[in-house]
Motif scaffolding. Structure first.
Motif, PDB file in Angstrom:
ATOM      1  N   SER A 174      30.481  51.324   9.938  1.00  0.00           N
ATOM      2  CA  SER A 174      31.207  50.076   9.723  1.00  0.00           C
ATOM      3  C   SER A 174      31.346  49.362  11.051  1.00  0.00           C
ATOM      4  CB  SER A 174      32.582  50.316   9.092  1.00  0.00           C
ATOM      5  OG  SER A 174      33.434  51.002   9.974  1.00  0.00           O
ATOM      6  N   CYS A 175      31.269  48.053  10.997  1.00  0.00           N
ATOM      7  CA  CYS A 175      31.435  47.220  12.177  1.00  0.00           C
ATOM      8  C   CYS A 175      32.466  46.149  11.832  1.00  0.00           C
ATOM      9  CB  CYS A 175      30.104  46.595  12.598  1.00  0.00           C
ATOM     10  SG  CYS A 175      30.240  45.594  14.087  1.00  0.00           S
ATOM     11  N   ARG A 176      33.679  46.334  12.334  1.00  0.00           N
ATOM     12  CA  ARG A 176      34.776  45.402  12.069  1.00  0.00           C
ATOM     13  C   ARG A 176      34.741  44.292  13.110  1.00  0.00           C
ATOM     14  NH1 ARG A 176      38.605  43.490   9.485  1.00  0.00           N
ATOM     15  NH2 ARG A 176      40.786  43.420  10.075  1.00  0.00           N
ATOM     16  N   ILE A 177      34.703  43.068  12.635  1.00  0.00           N
ATOM     17  CA  ILE A 177      34.732  41.900  13.510  1.00  0.00           C
ATOM     18  C   ILE A 177      36.176  41.390  13.493  1.00  0.00           C
ATOM     19  CG2 ILE A 177      33.741  39.643  14.023  1.00  0.00           C
ATOM     20  CD1 ILE A 177      31.732  42.017  14.140  1.00  0.00           C
ATOM     21  N   THR A 178      36.896  41.730  14.547  1.00  0.00           N
ATOM     22  CA  THR A 178      38.350  41.571  14.559  1.00  0.00           C
ATOM     23  C   THR A 178      38.809  40.119  14.472  1.00  0.00           C
ATOM     24  OG1 THR A 178      38.333  41.675  16.982  1.00  0.00           O
ATOM     25  CG2 THR A 178      38.728  43.731  15.785  1.00  0.00           C
ATOM     26  N   ASP A 179      38.121  39.208  15.149  1.00  0.00           N
ATOM     27  CA  ASP A 179      38.578  37.823  15.138  1.00  0.00           C
ATOM     28  C   ASP A 179      38.254  37.095  13.838  1.00  0.00           C
ATOM     29  OD1 ASP A 179      35.901  38.022  15.972  1.00  0.00           O
ATOM     30  OD2 ASP A 179      35.980  36.130  17.081  1.00  0.00           O
ATOM     31  N   LEU A 180      37.280  37.592  13.091  1.00  0.00           N
ATOM     32  CA  LEU A 180      36.932  36.986  11.803  1.00  0.00           C
ATOM     33  C   LEU A 180      37.604  37.686  10.626  1.00  0.00           C
ATOM     34  CD1 LEU A 180      33.096  36.339  12.297  1.00  0.00           C
ATOM     35  CD2 LEU A 180      34.990  34.715  12.568  1.00  0.00           C
ATOM     36  N   GLY A 181      38.151  38.883  10.871  1.00  0.00           N
ATOM     37  CA  GLY A 181      38.810  39.629   9.797  1.00  0.00           C
ATOM     38  C   GLY A 181      37.841  40.154   8.755  1.00  0.00           C
TER      39      GLY A 181
ATOM     40  N   VAL B  12      23.029  47.064   6.526  1.00  0.00           N
ATOM     41  CA  VAL B  12      24.300  46.496   6.095  1.00  0.00           C
ATOM     42  C   VAL B  12      24.233  46.295   4.595  1.00  0.00           C
ATOM     43  CG1 VAL B  12      25.887  44.553   6.267  1.00  0.00           C
ATOM     44  CG2 VAL B  12      24.724  45.396   8.319  1.00  0.00           C
ATOM     45  N   ASN B  13      25.114  46.988   3.877  1.00  0.00           N
ATOM     46  CA  ASN B  13      25.113  46.911   2.415  1.00  0.00           C
ATOM     47  C   ASN B  13      26.111  45.898   1.866  1.00  0.00           C
ATOM     48  OD1 ASN B  13      23.202  48.985   2.340  1.00  0.00           O
ATOM     49  ND2 ASN B  13      24.797  50.542   2.406  1.00  0.00           N
ATOM     50  N   GLU B  14      27.181  45.649   2.638  1.00  0.00           N
ATOM     51  CA  GLU B  14      28.171  44.683   2.162  1.00  0.00           C
ATOM     52  C   GLU B  14      28.988  44.128   3.321  1.00  0.00           C
ATOM     53  OE1 GLU B  14      30.976  46.497  -0.554  1.00  0.00           O
ATOM     54  OE2 GLU B  14      30.889  48.377   0.526  1.00  0.00           O
ATOM     55  N   THR B  15      29.525  42.942   3.090  1.00  0.00           N
ATOM     56  CA  THR B  15      30.443  42.306   4.027  1.00  0.00           C
ATOM     57  C   THR B  15      31.779  42.204   3.316  1.00  0.00           C
ATOM     58  OG1 THR B  15      28.618  41.035   4.975  1.00  0.00           O
ATOM     59  CG2 THR B  15      30.852  40.274   5.451  1.00  0.00           C
TER      60      THR B  15
ATOM     61  N   PRO C 235      39.651  45.307   6.410  1.00  0.00           N
ATOM     62  CA  PRO C 235      39.101  46.601   6.836  1.00  0.00           C
ATOM     63  C   PRO C 235      38.205  47.204   5.762  1.00  0.00           C
ATOM     64  CG  PRO C 235      41.394  46.850   6.200  1.00  0.00           C
ATOM     65  CD  PRO C 235      41.084  45.374   6.144  1.00  0.00           C
ATOM     66  N   PRO C 236      37.377  48.184   6.160  1.00  0.00           N
ATOM     67  CA  PRO C 236      36.498  48.827   5.172  1.00  0.00           C
ATOM     68  C   PRO C 236      37.308  49.592   4.134  1.00  0.00           C
ATOM     69  CG  PRO C 236      36.431  50.005   7.247  1.00  0.00           C
ATOM     70  CD  PRO C 236      37.251  48.774   7.478  1.00  0.00           C
ATOM     71  N   ARG C 237      36.727  49.721   2.952  1.00  0.00           N
ATOM     72  CA  ARG C 237      37.398  50.463   1.871  1.00  0.00           C
ATOM     73  C   ARG C 237      37.436  51.949   2.154  1.00  0.00           C
ATOM     74  NH1 ARG C 237      33.628  47.327  -1.846  1.00  0.00           N
ATOM     75  NH2 ARG C 237      34.656  45.321  -1.904  1.00  0.00           N
ATOM     76  N   GLU C 238      36.372  52.450   2.757  1.00  0.00           N
ATOM     77  CA  GLU C 238      36.273  53.875   3.068  1.00  0.00           C
ATOM     78  C   GLU C 238      36.031  54.041   4.558  1.00  0.00           C
ATOM     79  OE1 GLU C 238      33.276  55.714   0.686  1.00  0.00           O
ATOM     80  OE2 GLU C 238      34.037  54.837  -1.162  1.00  0.00           O
ATOM     81  N   LYS C 239      36.487  55.148   5.103  1.00  0.00           N
ATOM     82  CA  LYS C 239      36.310  55.425   6.524  1.00  0.00           C
ATOM     83  C   LYS C 239      34.875  55.877   6.780  1.00  0.00           C
ATOM     84  CE  LYS C 239      38.353  58.203  10.183  1.00  0.00           C
ATOM     85  NZ  LYS C 239      39.382  59.194  10.495  1.00  0.00           N
ATOM     86  N   ALA C 240      34.149  55.077   7.546  1.00  0.00           N
ATOM     87  CA  ALA C 240      32.762  55.401   7.873  1.00  0.00           C
ATOM     88  C   ALA C 240      32.721  56.498   8.934  1.00  0.00           C
ATOM     89  CB  ALA C 240      32.052  54.160   8.384  1.00  0.00           C
ATOM     90  N   ARG C 241      31.617  57.218   9.006  1.00  0.00           N
ATOM     91  CA  ARG C 241      31.445  58.270  10.027  1.00  0.00           C
ATOM     92  C   ARG C 241      31.354  57.676  11.427  1.00  0.00           C
ATOM     93  NH1 ARG C 241      28.752  63.127   8.031  1.00  0.00           N
ATOM     94  NH2 ARG C 241      28.999  63.858  10.163  1.00  0.00           N
TER      95      ARG C 241
END
Length: 116
Positions: free
Chosen positions: A36-43, A57-60, A64-70
């Motif tokens: 997962s790659c969280r873009i903090t300023d765009l939310g 990338v499967n979804e935007t 925050p992500p629904r599940e905790k990525a590795r």
């Protein structure tokens, strides 16, 4: 401020760069992990997989992500774009806290090639 599309394009460019990387980097990336790659300023969060040296990338997602990525990354969109364009050093950005990288110990060891 970078847009969602610019950030998505930067991830695609990063993925392309990884597939063309030399043996050490390619070897470090040749595994299969959720990412997962969280873009903090765009939310937003880009969620997908790091598989065989390619970012898929499967979804935007909004928030925050629904599940905790590795493997979890968090940064601003401008920092993502700057890193991919070679204007911001990943290791320095990570050390200063501008980029957050969370992963299991073994994954961090494998990713160390990218941090040098």
């Amino acid at each position: 401020m970078a847009t969602t599309e610019e950030c998505r394009d930067a991830l695609t460019k990063l993925s392309d760069n990884l597939t063309r990387a030399d043996g050490d980097v390619r070897g470090a990336m040749a595994f299969d992990r959720s990412l997962s790659c969280r873009i903090t300023d765009l939310g937003i969060t880009f969620a997908g997989r790091l598989r065989d040296g390619r970012i898929e990338v499967n979804e935007t997602l909004n928030g925050p992500p629904r599940e905790k990525a590795r493997i979890r990354l968090a940064m601003t969109g401008d920092d993502l774009v700057a890193m991919v364009n070679g204007e911001l050093n990943f290791a320095k950005a990570w050390a200063s806290g501008r980029v957050k990288l969370e992963a299991g110990f073994r994954d961090l060891l494998r990713l160390r090639t990218l941090l040098g």
